[in-house]
Design a protein around this motif. Structure first.
Motif, short mmCIF file in Angstrom:
data_model
loop_
_atom_site.label_atom_id
_atom_site.label_comp_id
_atom_site.label_asym_id
_atom_site.label_seq_id
_atom_site.Cartn_x
_atom_site.Cartn_y
_atom_site.Cartn_z
N GLY A 89 42.26 51.99 33.14
CA GLY A 89 42.48 50.63 33.64
C GLY A 89 42.29 50.57 35.15
N GLN A 90 42.77 51.63 35.84
CA GLN A 90 42.63 51.65 37.31
C GLN A 90 41.16 51.73 37.72
N MET A 91 40.38 52.42 36.89
CA MET A 91 38.94 52.48 37.19
C MET A 91 38.32 51.09 37.14
N ILE A 92 38.75 50.31 36.15
CA ILE A 92 38.21 48.95 36.01
C ILE A 92 38.68 48.07 37.17
N LEU A 93 39.96 48.21 37.55
CA LEU A 93 40.44 47.41 38.69
C LEU A 93 39.66 47.74 39.95
N ALA A 94 39.31 49.02 40.12
CA ALA A 94 38.54 49.42 41.31
C ALA A 94 37.15 48.78 41.27
N ALA A 95 36.56 48.71 40.08
CA ALA A 95 35.23 48.07 39.96
C ALA A 95 35.34 46.57 40.25
N LEU A 96 36.40 45.95 39.79
CA LEU A 96 36.58 44.50 40.03
C LEU A 96 36.71 44.23 41.52
N LYS A 97 37.42 45.12 42.22
CA LYS A 97 37.63 44.94 43.68
C LYS A 97 36.29 44.89 44.41
N LYS A 98 35.29 45.57 43.85
CA LYS A 98 33.98 45.60 44.53
C LYS A 98 33.09 44.44 44.09
N ASN A 99 33.63 43.55 43.26
CA ASN A 99 32.78 42.50 42.69
C ASN A 99 33.11 41.12 43.29
N PRO A 100 32.30 40.66 44.25
CA PRO A 100 32.62 39.39 44.93
C PRO A 100 32.58 38.18 43.98
N ILE A 101 31.76 38.26 42.92
CA ILE A 101 31.68 37.11 42.01
C ILE A 101 33.00 36.97 41.24
N PHE A 102 33.54 38.11 40.77
CA PHE A 102 34.83 38.04 40.07
C PHE A 102 35.90 37.45 41.00
N TYR A 103 35.92 37.92 42.25
CA TYR A 103 36.94 37.41 43.18
C TYR A 103 36.77 35.92 43.44
N SER A 104 35.53 35.49 43.61
CA SER A 104 35.26 34.09 43.91
C SER A 104 35.63 33.20 42.71
N ALA A 105 35.38 33.70 41.50
CA ALA A 105 35.61 32.87 40.31
C ALA A 105 37.08 32.88 39.88
N ALA A 106 37.72 34.05 39.94
CA ALA A 106 39.09 34.14 39.41
C ALA A 106 40.12 33.88 40.51
N LEU A 107 39.77 34.06 41.76
CA LEU A 107 40.70 33.96 42.89
C LEU A 107 42.05 34.60 42.52
N PRO A 108 42.02 35.90 42.24
CA PRO A 108 43.20 36.56 41.68
C PRO A 108 44.37 36.69 42.65
N LEU A 109 45.54 36.41 42.13
CA LEU A 109 46.78 36.76 42.86
C LEU A 109 47.25 38.11 42.31
N ARG A 110 47.28 38.23 40.98
CA ARG A 110 47.65 39.49 40.32
C ARG A 110 46.80 39.66 39.08
N ILE A 111 46.52 40.92 38.74
CA ILE A 111 45.78 41.24 37.52
C ILE A 111 46.64 42.21 36.71
N VAL A 112 46.80 41.96 35.42
CA VAL A 112 47.55 42.94 34.59
C VAL A 112 46.69 44.18 34.44
N PRO A 113 47.31 45.37 34.31
CA PRO A 113 46.51 46.56 34.06
C PRO A 113 45.63 46.33 32.82
N PRO A 114 44.32 46.53 32.94
CA PRO A 114 43.42 46.27 31.82
C PRO A 114 43.80 47.07 30.57
N LEU A 115 43.64 46.45 29.41
CA LEU A 115 43.91 47.08 28.11
C LEU A 115 42.57 47.35 27.43
N PHE A 116 42.62 48.07 26.31
CA PHE A 116 41.39 48.42 25.60
C PHE A 116 41.57 48.12 24.12
N ASN A 117 40.54 47.56 23.49
CA ASN A 117 40.61 47.30 22.04
C ASN A 117 39.35 47.77 21.33
N ALA A 118 39.50 47.96 20.02
CA ALA A 118 38.36 48.38 19.18
C ALA A 118 38.45 47.64 17.86
#
Ligand SMILES: O=C(O)CCC(=O)C(=O)O
Ligand SMILES: [Fe+2]
Length: 226
Positions: free
Chosen positions: A57-86
């Motif tokens: 999950g931390q790997m994904i959060l690190a990738a999101l931090k580098k993504n200006p489009i995600f930041y611009s669209a979501a304008l995040p205050l907090r993100i829950v630790p990412p989960l995984f499903n199958a």
């Protein structure tokens, strides 16, 4: 707003995550859902407190931090630790709405779910079915994206994951509390930011670009909840 953000993860990152996910123990997805969701949810997830979930999950959060489009669209205050499903063998997640408030694991605060995200870790040709269908005032929208791509949509929408009838669909999913609670306002700010960025690219920081940038920030100042 529904937004497709391509290339949130590189191919190497996707492959690494997939390899690590193959070595893990999945549990019944009903463990992390409220009463309405449990009736329609049939899938598997990584336990949210497992060390591996936290690390990946931390790997994904690190990738999101580098993504200006995600930041611009979501304008995040907090993100829950990412989960995984199958999902495989007909597994699906019927029509539901995500719970409005989530306890954040390992933290003593809760989070209001404003924006839902699914990050695809498999390519569309690896499985049949498994479309994420999101319903809004314009109708139903089916989404099935290449590995590494993300879809974000308002957490207020009803949505479902259609049965997976061949292969396996593996994704990460998570919720964001946005600085801007209202989807329409968040959408306007996103559009405005994109246009300002594009203008800045064409003509640099002219007086007009600076003026528009000031108004963008002033709107955030007016509407943001922190
Ligand atoms: O797997 C997905 O695309 C979405 C999952 C979902 O809707 C949920 O877990 O609430
Ligand atoms: Fe959901």
């Amino acid at each position: 707003m529904m937004l497709h953000i391509p290339g949130v993860l590189t191919l190497d990152e996707v492959n690494y995550l997939r390899q690590r996910l193959q070595e893990t123990n999945w549990v019944d997805g009903k463990q992390t859902v409220g009463a309405q969701g449990a009736l329609v949810k049939q899938n598997r997830q990584l336990p949210e407190h497992a060390e591996i979930s936290i690390k990946l999950g931390q790997m994904i959060l690190a990738a999101l931090k580098k993504n200006p489009i995600f930041y611009s669209a979501a304008l995040p205050l907090r993100i829950v630790p990412p989960l995984f499903n199958a999902y495989a063998g007909g597994e699906h997640y019927g029509l539901h709405v995500d719970g409005s408030i989530r306890q954040v694991p390992h933290a003593d605060y809760t989070l209001r779910t404003d924006v839902s995200s699914t990050l695809f870790l498999c390519d569309p040709d690896e499985y049949d079915g498994g479309e994420l269908e999101v319903i809004d005032t314009y109708g139903a929208h089916e989404v099935k994206l290449p590995a590494g791509d993300l879809i974000l949509y308002p957490s207020t929408s009803l949505h479902q994951v259609k049965p997976v009838t061949r292969g396996v669909r593996v994704c990460s999913f998570f919720w964001t509390q946005s600085l801007i609670r209202d989807d329409a306002r968040r959408n306007m700010l996103f559009e405005m930011d994109q246009h300002i960025q594009s203008l800045r690219g064409q003509i640099g920081d002219s007086t007009e670009v600076l003026g528009l940038t000031a108004q963008y920030h002033n709107l955030i100042r007016m509407w943001a909840e922190t």
